[in-house]
Design a protein around this motif. Structure first.
Motif, short mmCIF file in Angstrom:
data_model
loop_
_atom_site.label_atom_id
_atom_site.label_comp_id
_atom_site.label_asym_id
_atom_site.label_seq_id
_atom_site.Cartn_x
_atom_site.Cartn_y
_atom_site.Cartn_z
N VAL A 164 27.00 -31.39 -12.09
CA VAL A 164 25.76 -30.60 -12.17
C VAL A 164 25.14 -30.45 -10.77
O VAL A 164 24.71 -29.37 -10.37
CB VAL A 164 24.74 -31.25 -13.13
N PHE A 165 25.13 -31.55 -10.02
CA PHE A 165 24.61 -31.50 -8.64
C PHE A 165 25.43 -30.54 -7.78
O PHE A 165 24.88 -29.79 -6.97
CB PHE A 165 24.63 -32.90 -8.02
N LEU A 166 26.75 -30.57 -7.95
CA LEU A 166 27.60 -29.66 -7.18
C LEU A 166 27.31 -28.21 -7.55
O LEU A 166 27.29 -27.33 -6.68
CB LEU A 166 29.07 -29.99 -7.43
N TYR A 167 27.07 -27.97 -8.83
CA TYR A 167 26.72 -26.62 -9.27
C TYR A 167 25.41 -26.16 -8.62
O TYR A 167 25.31 -25.04 -8.10
CB TYR A 167 26.59 -26.59 -10.79
N LEU A 168 24.40 -27.05 -8.64
CA LEU A 168 23.10 -26.70 -8.05
C LEU A 168 23.22 -26.43 -6.55
O LEU A 168 22.57 -25.54 -6.01
CB LEU A 168 22.09 -27.83 -8.29
N ALA A 169 24.09 -27.20 -5.90
CA ALA A 169 24.24 -27.05 -4.46
C ALA A 169 25.03 -25.80 -4.10
O ALA A 169 24.64 -25.04 -3.20
CB ALA A 169 24.94 -28.28 -3.88
N ILE A 170 26.14 -25.57 -4.80
CA ILE A 170 27.06 -24.48 -4.43
C ILE A 170 26.63 -23.15 -5.04
O ILE A 170 26.58 -22.12 -4.36
CB ILE A 170 28.49 -24.84 -4.85
N ARG A 171 26.31 -23.17 -6.31
CA ARG A 171 25.98 -21.93 -7.00
C ARG A 171 24.53 -21.50 -6.76
O ARG A 171 24.24 -20.33 -6.53
CB ARG A 171 26.23 -22.09 -8.50
N ARG A 172 23.62 -22.48 -6.81
CA ARG A 172 22.20 -22.16 -6.70
C ARG A 172 21.65 -22.34 -5.29
O ARG A 172 20.52 -21.97 -5.02
CB ARG A 172 21.39 -23.02 -7.68
N GLY A 173 22.42 -22.95 -4.40
CA GLY A 173 21.99 -23.09 -3.01
C GLY A 173 20.89 -24.10 -2.79
O GLY A 173 20.15 -24.01 -1.81
N PHE A 174 20.76 -25.11 -3.65
CA PHE A 174 19.71 -26.12 -3.50
C PHE A 174 20.15 -27.17 -2.48
O PHE A 174 20.85 -28.13 -2.80
CB PHE A 174 19.40 -26.80 -4.84
#
Length: 382
Positions: A33-43
């Motif tokens: 989930v963290f990887l998704y937020l970082a890569i997809r959402r740019g957080f």
């Protein structure tokens, strides 16, 4: 034939599937989930990608964080040695040097009142400190947890190490960096709830030009004043100001380039992966971690609230010349908190430009959080 069967059986039982618990699988999902937020959402991908990957690695292969005394060959896991640099406060201090080399302190120098908003945004730290004590944490643990309210991951790690709270360092660091990454989500509702549309539309006068001499003297003077009052802040404030002196002196361009680029990114990789690797299921999935996550959110919310409310007060006292939104940047997530102030202001009036004004409280917040950490170290005699 039995040899082949035994060999295959041994190979199968050496896979991670036979050694993982439900907690490990849960943490693997959290890491994804963290990887998704970082890569997809740019957080905040520079932080979340290494943290999430370290979390992923340790929950698949726990020995990557093993201590030497726990291994038959006397050699610890790879990320254990990275983590030692966190415990020794080396990586957080180097991060501060990189931040100093990357940051322009001119907005703070041009508008010294920004220091007040940076100080007000530390409200969350002290609210979280007393709440943590109320929830059963001892004084040192409460102090280490409360620094999350400053939205400053390196300082959270630094203080946890200095106060001997290494057992809580993983949850504290992950909470701090997670909330730093989620600044664009957490702060705007609070900012809008406590300001009027008229206040959000206030346009501020252009900041005065800052001379080169002022920029050079600032890190020297701040180091002398702050470190004389609170010597324990020297590793953080000293490295922050050293990095900024590299930048502003103009005579060590190679050091500025190294501190703000190559060294900074190397340290982020080491710190991020080691912090993520401290979140094994056994260490992370407990009631104390849940308390820390909740306390961190409360601290962050009160920090934003404190900065905005002082901004409102200064707006009144200045006759409407100060936009209170810049007070929210007093939490030390540089420069994301300043960008959020700009974004919320631009939503009210697309021609409003608050970024440089917000950088003043933002930089002041970095110094303020370090001072808060130094105050706790002085209180506990560290």
């Amino acid at each position: 034939m039995s040899y082949v069967v035994d060999t295959v059986s041994n190979l199968i039982h050496q896979t991670a599937f036979f050694n993982l618990t439900w907690g490990n699988y849960l943490m693997i999902i959290v890491a994804c989930v963290f990887l998704y937020l970082a890569i997809r959402r740019g957080f905040e991908p520079l932080l979340l990608v290494p943290i999430a990957f370290g979390m992923l690695l340790v929950n698949i292969y726990p020995d990557i964080m093993a201590r030497p005394e726990d291994m038959s060959n006397g050699v610890g896991g790879l990320l254990h040695y990275f983590y030692i640099l966190d415990e020794w406060s080396i990586l957080p201090s180097l991060i501060f040097m990189g931040v100093g080399a990357m940051t322009d302190f001119a907005p703070l120098i041009a508008n010294p009142k920004s220091f007040l908003m940076g100080a007000a945004a530390q409200l969350g730290i002290y609210v979280a400190y007393f709440l943590a004590i109320f929830l059963g944490f001892n004084g040192k643990a409460a102090a280490a947890i409360s620094i999350i309210g400053g939205a400053d991951g390196p300082t959270s790690i630094f203080l946890a190490g200095k106060l001997g709270q290494t057992g809580l360092m993983g949850p504290i660091a992950v909470a701090a960096y997670s909330y730093m990454s989620l600044v664009p989500i957490i702060q705007p509702p609070i900012m809008k709830a406590f300001t009027t549309e008229k206040e959000r539309k206030i346009k501020m006068e252009q900041l005065r030009p800052v001379s080169k001499l002022e920029k050079i003297l600032f890190p020297i003077v701040i180091t002398i004043v702050v470190c004389l009052i609170l010597p324990t802040t020297a590793p953080l404030v000293g490295m922050l100001m050293l990095g900024n002196l590299f930048r502003e002196s103009g005579v060590v361009k190679q050091l500025t380039e190294t501190a703000s680029n190559a060294l900074m990114y190397i340290v982020v990789i080491l710190l991020g992966t080691s912090v993520g690797a401290s979140t094994s299921a056994e260490a992370f999935l407990n009631i104390d971690t849940l308390k820390i996550v909740v306390l961190g959110l409360v601290a962050f919310a009160f920090g934003t609230f404190g900065g905005v409310m002082l901004g409102k007060l200064m707006c009144k006292l200045s006759g409407g010349k100060i936009n209170p939104l810049i007070g929210s940047a007093g939490v030390s997530a540089v420069p994301m908190a300043a960008r959020v102030s700009q974004k919320v202001g631009a939503e009210a009036d697309p021609t409003n430009f608050l970024l440089m004004h917000a950088m003043g409280p933002n930089v002041a917040g970095v110094i303020g959080t370090a001072v808060a950490a130094g105050t706790f170290m002085a209180i506990f005699g560290v």
